[in-house]
Write an enzyme that holds these catalytic residues in place. Structure first.
Site, PDB file in Angstrom:
ATOM      1  N   HIS A 316      35.213  43.237  38.483  1.00 50.48           N
ATOM      2  CA  HIS A 316      36.239  43.119  39.482  1.00 50.48           C
ATOM      3  C   HIS A 316      37.701  42.814  38.860  1.00 50.48           C
ATOM      4  O   HIS A 316      37.989  42.361  37.628  1.00 50.48           O
ATOM      5  CB  HIS A 316      35.764  41.795  40.259  1.00 50.48           C
ATOM      6  CG  HIS A 316      36.431  41.655  41.506  1.00 50.48           C
ATOM      7  ND1 HIS A 316      37.943  41.180  41.771  1.00 50.48           N
ATOM      8  CD2 HIS A 316      35.969  42.123  42.770  1.00 50.48           C
ATOM      9  CE1 HIS A 316      37.891  41.264  43.047  1.00 50.48           C
ATOM     10  NE2 HIS A 316      37.064  41.873  43.753  1.00 50.48           N
ATOM     11  N   ASP A 373      28.770  42.987  45.594  1.00 49.46           N
ATOM     12  CA  ASP A 373      27.928  43.879  45.839  1.00 49.46           C
ATOM     13  C   ASP A 373      26.624  44.061  45.311  1.00 49.46           C
ATOM     14  O   ASP A 373      25.790  44.790  45.590  1.00 49.46           O
ATOM     15  CB  ASP A 373      28.657  45.149  45.783  1.00 49.46           C
ATOM     16  CG  ASP A 373      29.748  45.435  46.720  1.00 49.46           C
ATOM     17  OD1 ASP A 373      29.744  44.971  47.865  1.00 49.46           O
ATOM     18  OD2 ASP A 373      31.034  45.761  46.501  1.00 49.46           O
TER      19      ASP A 373
HETATM   20  N1  CMC Z   1      30.729  49.438  34.147  1.00 52.59           N
HETATM   21  C1  CMC Z   1      30.983  49.770  33.101  1.00 52.59           C
HETATM   22  N2  CMC Z   1      32.196  49.570  32.483  1.00 52.59           N
HETATM   23  C2  CMC Z   1      33.260  49.101  33.232  1.00 52.59           C
HETATM   24  C3  CMC Z   1      32.784  48.363  34.420  1.00 52.59           C
HETATM   25  C4  CMC Z   1      31.406  48.851  35.087  1.00 52.59           C
HETATM   26  N3  CMC Z   1      30.993  48.492  36.209  1.00 52.59           N
HETATM   27  N4  CMC Z   1      33.595  48.015  35.223  1.00 52.59           N
HETATM   28  C5  CMC Z   1      34.897  48.135  34.299  1.00 52.59           C
HETATM   29  N5  CMC Z   1      34.406  48.407  33.123  1.00 52.59           N
HETATM   30  C6  CMC Z   1      35.185  48.491  31.798  1.00 52.59           C
HETATM   31  C7  CMC Z   1      36.233  50.032  31.939  1.00 52.59           C
HETATM   32  O1  CMC Z   1      35.666  51.076  31.450  1.00 52.59           O
HETATM   33  C8  CMC Z   1      37.224  49.261  31.184  1.00 52.59           C
HETATM   34  O2  CMC Z   1      37.062  49.473  29.835  1.00 52.59           O
HETATM   35  P1  CMC Z   1      38.067  49.792  28.502  1.00 52.59           P
HETATM   36  O3  CMC Z   1      38.919  48.672  28.588  1.00 52.59           O
HETATM   37  O4  CMC Z   1      37.244  50.136  27.230  1.00 52.59           O
HETATM   38  O5  CMC Z   1      38.766  51.121  29.029  1.00 52.59           O
HETATM   39  C9  CMC Z   1      37.278  47.880  31.535  1.00 52.59           C
HETATM   40  O6  CMC Z   1      36.128  47.322  31.683  1.00 52.59           O
HETATM   41  C10 CMC Z   1      38.126  47.398  32.546  1.00 52.59           C
HETATM   42  O7  CMC Z   1      38.008  48.197  33.487  1.00 52.59           O
HETATM   43  P2  CMC Z   1      39.052  48.918  34.816  1.00 52.59           P
HETATM   44  O8  CMC Z   1      38.341  49.944  35.152  1.00 52.59           O
HETATM   45  O9  CMC Z   1      40.273  48.867  34.006  1.00 52.59           O
HETATM   46  O10 CMC Z   1      39.178  47.466  35.562  1.00 52.59           O
HETATM   47  P3  CMC Z   1      39.900  47.579  37.250  1.00 52.59           P
HETATM   48  O11 CMC Z   1      40.132  46.268  37.423  1.00 52.59           O
HETATM   49  O12 CMC Z   1      40.548  48.821  37.324  1.00 52.59           O
HETATM   50  O13 CMC Z   1      38.421  48.070  38.076  1.00 52.59           O
HETATM   51  C11 CMC Z   1      36.316  47.868  39.418  1.00 52.59           C
HETATM   52  C12 CMC Z   1      37.623  47.102  38.639  1.00 52.59           C
HETATM   53  C13 CMC Z   1      35.691  47.124  40.431  1.00 52.59           C
HETATM   54  C14 CMC Z   1      36.666  49.159  40.366  1.00 52.59           C
HETATM   55  C15 CMC Z   1      35.736  48.270  38.085  1.00 52.59           C
HETATM   56  O14 CMC Z   1      35.008  47.159  37.658  1.00 52.59           O
HETATM   57  C16 CMC Z   1      34.262  49.020  38.557  1.00 52.59           C
HETATM   58  O15 CMC Z   1      34.496  50.316  38.898  1.00 52.59           O
HETATM   59  N6  CMC Z   1      33.069  48.522  38.856  1.00 52.59           N
HETATM   60  C17 CMC Z   1      32.177  49.210  39.647  1.00 52.59           C
HETATM   61  C18 CMC Z   1      32.313  49.242  40.991  1.00 52.59           C
HETATM   62  C19 CMC Z   1      32.080  48.043  41.805  1.00 52.59           C
HETATM   63  O16 CMC Z   1      30.926  47.253  41.587  1.00 52.59           O
HETATM   64  N7  CMC Z   1      33.015  47.867  42.766  1.00 52.59           N
HETATM   65  C20 CMC Z   1      32.959  46.585  43.714  1.00 52.59           C
HETATM   66  C21 CMC Z   1      33.963  45.447  43.436  1.00 52.59           C
HETATM   67  S1  CMC Z   1      33.648  44.044  44.383  1.00 52.59           S
HETATM   68  C22 CMC Z   1      33.800  44.614  46.232  1.00 52.59           C
HETATM   69  C23 CMC Z   1      35.063  44.693  46.570  1.00 52.59           C
HETATM   70  O17 CMC Z   1      35.904  44.157  46.700  1.00 52.59           O
HETATM   71  O18 CMC Z   1      35.364  46.058  46.854  1.00 52.59           O
END
Ligand code: CMC
Length: 438
Positions: A316, A373
């Protein structure tokens, strides 16, 4: 409907920084929970520079008094009330009132609000015929967004954003009709006749009735399902400046009407990185189960930077310790599965995945925990709700939050059209050359 607005952050001094031989002082403001922000709105006029923050990781777009969340401590409060307190003591309609109006309703206000919603649960008969034009396999989120957008065509009498009476009736119409529009999209996919709403039922019972009853056979709503749905809608009801809410605010800032703004928010919610994650998560669990339940293989894939695979339902932007919504839902999930004696292999996979991921250094280092989720899909499955409807349920839950933010935006005297700037990185000035010379 009354409304409360408190958008005053305290001025707590200034922040000084230097650039070349220039010394710049900018105001520092503090919110009611001690969060501090540098007000950079005068930066460009004073220095010619803008700030850049792709993905808005560190940018506050507004002052807001609706929802507070502290991602480090796992705190989520609507209008000052802890989500755990609200989930234990209120129903979704009361929460909608709280978010939209700022206070929990007293008995008379609650009665009036519920009856205002009940008055509008049916959709226009002409609107029902829209559904004939959608392909049978259309995604219900696409239908939801289209039909909500089309409300602007049916209710042209209530589109003035600065007329409180028109806004109020639009709010009632949206809260009342969204479950009906959603249930019809499911009926369409099943090839079943649409069921009219039944106004003697509660908000959640009515939705389950429209989903599962048929003209040939009545459907007695399981009270445990209605209770679980009520809980799920509550925990999804608002989450401050998330992607879809920011979309609603962005669209609303141009003075687009409420229906148009909410329709855009539904589109933003659909994406798998946002609300669409609940559907994507169950699809992923199914894939793992079908692949022999080899959880480790998928955890390794999620860690592999050469693969695009992510563990859906993990991570998140804001929560870095745990997602309080996931904890509430997890307890509900356990209770429901135990009571129904459901032995869902997907739940088994979900549990294993959680155990493996929570111990894995990659996930620990990056503070990736199960989010809201992760468990919601398992509960929806237990209730017999098809996977494609999961994000639709998120939208029904998030609607009061979107409305509250849209209203707050319009009540804010600082509101201006949202218009970010950019740092241009394209070609510098050049001239066209005749086509044969290119
Ligand atoms: N699986 C594997 N690696 C992950 C994941 C994941 N679900 N989420 C983040 N990472 C890694 C990402 O690759 C990055 O690694 P590095 O630092 O080595 O490059 C690091 O963790 C930080 O990730 P980010 O993408 O920069 O984080 P963000 O804040 O931009 O994204 C997120 C947040 C929710 C989009 C992301 O965690 C994700 O894609 N999760 C899976 C989708 C999901 O479950 N979404 C629902 C969110 S809760 C409901 C809502 O409010 O919408």
């Amino acid at each position: 409907m009354s409304s409360s607005l408190n958008l005053d952050a305290q001025d707590v001094g200034t922040v000084r920084f230097s650039y070349g031989d220039q010394e710049i002082e900018l105001p520092l403001i503090e919110g009611s929970e001690g969060e501090r922000a540098i007000d950079i709105s005068a930066l460009r006029s004073r220095t010619g520079m803008i700030t850049i923050d792709e993905g808005f990781v560190n940018t506050g777009s507004t002052r807001s008094s609706i929802t507070f969340l502290d991602g480090e401590k796992g705190i989520l409060r609507y209008r000052g009330y802890a989500i755990e307190d609200l989930a234990a003591n209120c129903d979704f309609v009361e929460i909608a009132y709280l978010l939209i109006n700022g206070e929990l309703p007293n008995a008379d206000q609650a009665t009036e609000f519920r009856s205002g919603i009940r008055d509008h649960t049916m959709i226009h008969e002409d609107m029902r015929s829209f559904y004939n034009g959608f392909p049978r396999d259309a995604h219900p989120m696409a239908i939801l967004s289209s039909v909500v957008g089309a409300l602007s065509t049916f209710y042209q009498d209530s589109m003035q954003v600065d007329d409180p009476d028109q806004v109020e009736i639009s709010i009632y119409r949206l809260l009342a009709k969204l479950p009906t529009i959603a249930a019809y999209s499911y009926k369409k996919s099943m090839g079943q006749p649409f069921m009219y709403p039944s106004n003697d039922l509660s908000y959640c019972e009515n939705f389950l009735h429209m989903m599962f009853a048929t003209p040939a056979e009545d459907h007695v709503v399981d009270p445990d399902f209605a209770e679980a749905l009520n809980l799920l809608l509550i925990v999804h009801a608002d989450h401050e400046q998330n992607c879809s809410t920011s979309t609603v605010r962005m669209v609303g800032s141009s003075n687009a009407n409420l229906f148009a703004s909410i329709s855009a928010g539904i589109g933003a919610l659909w994406g798998p990185l946002h609300g669409g994650a609940n559907e994507a998560c169950v699809n992923m669990l199914e894939q793992i189960a079908a692949d022999g339940g080899n959880v480790k293989k998928y955890v390794d894939m999620a860690k592999d930077k050469n693969s695009n695979f992510r563990l859906m339902g993990f991570g998140h932007r804001v929560y870095k310790n745990f997602d309080p919504r996931a904890q509430i839902i997890r307890a509900c999930c356990d209770k429901l599965l135990a009571k129904l004696k459901i032995d869902d292999p997907l739940f088994e996979v979900a549990q294993q995945l959680q155990e493996v991921a929570l111990k894995d250094e990659y996930f620990v280092e990056r503070k990736l925990y199960p989010n809201v989720d992760f468990y919601s899909g398992v509960i929806y499955r237990a209730m017999g709700i098809p996977v494609q409807m999961f994000t639709v349920l998120f939208a029904i839950g998030r609607l009061p939050g979107w409305i509250a933010h849209w209203k707050e935006l319009h009540a804010n005297p600082r509101n201006r059209i949202n218009r970010p700037r950019q740092v241009y990185t394209g070609q510098t000035s050049r001239k066209t050359v005749p086509v044969e010379q290119r």
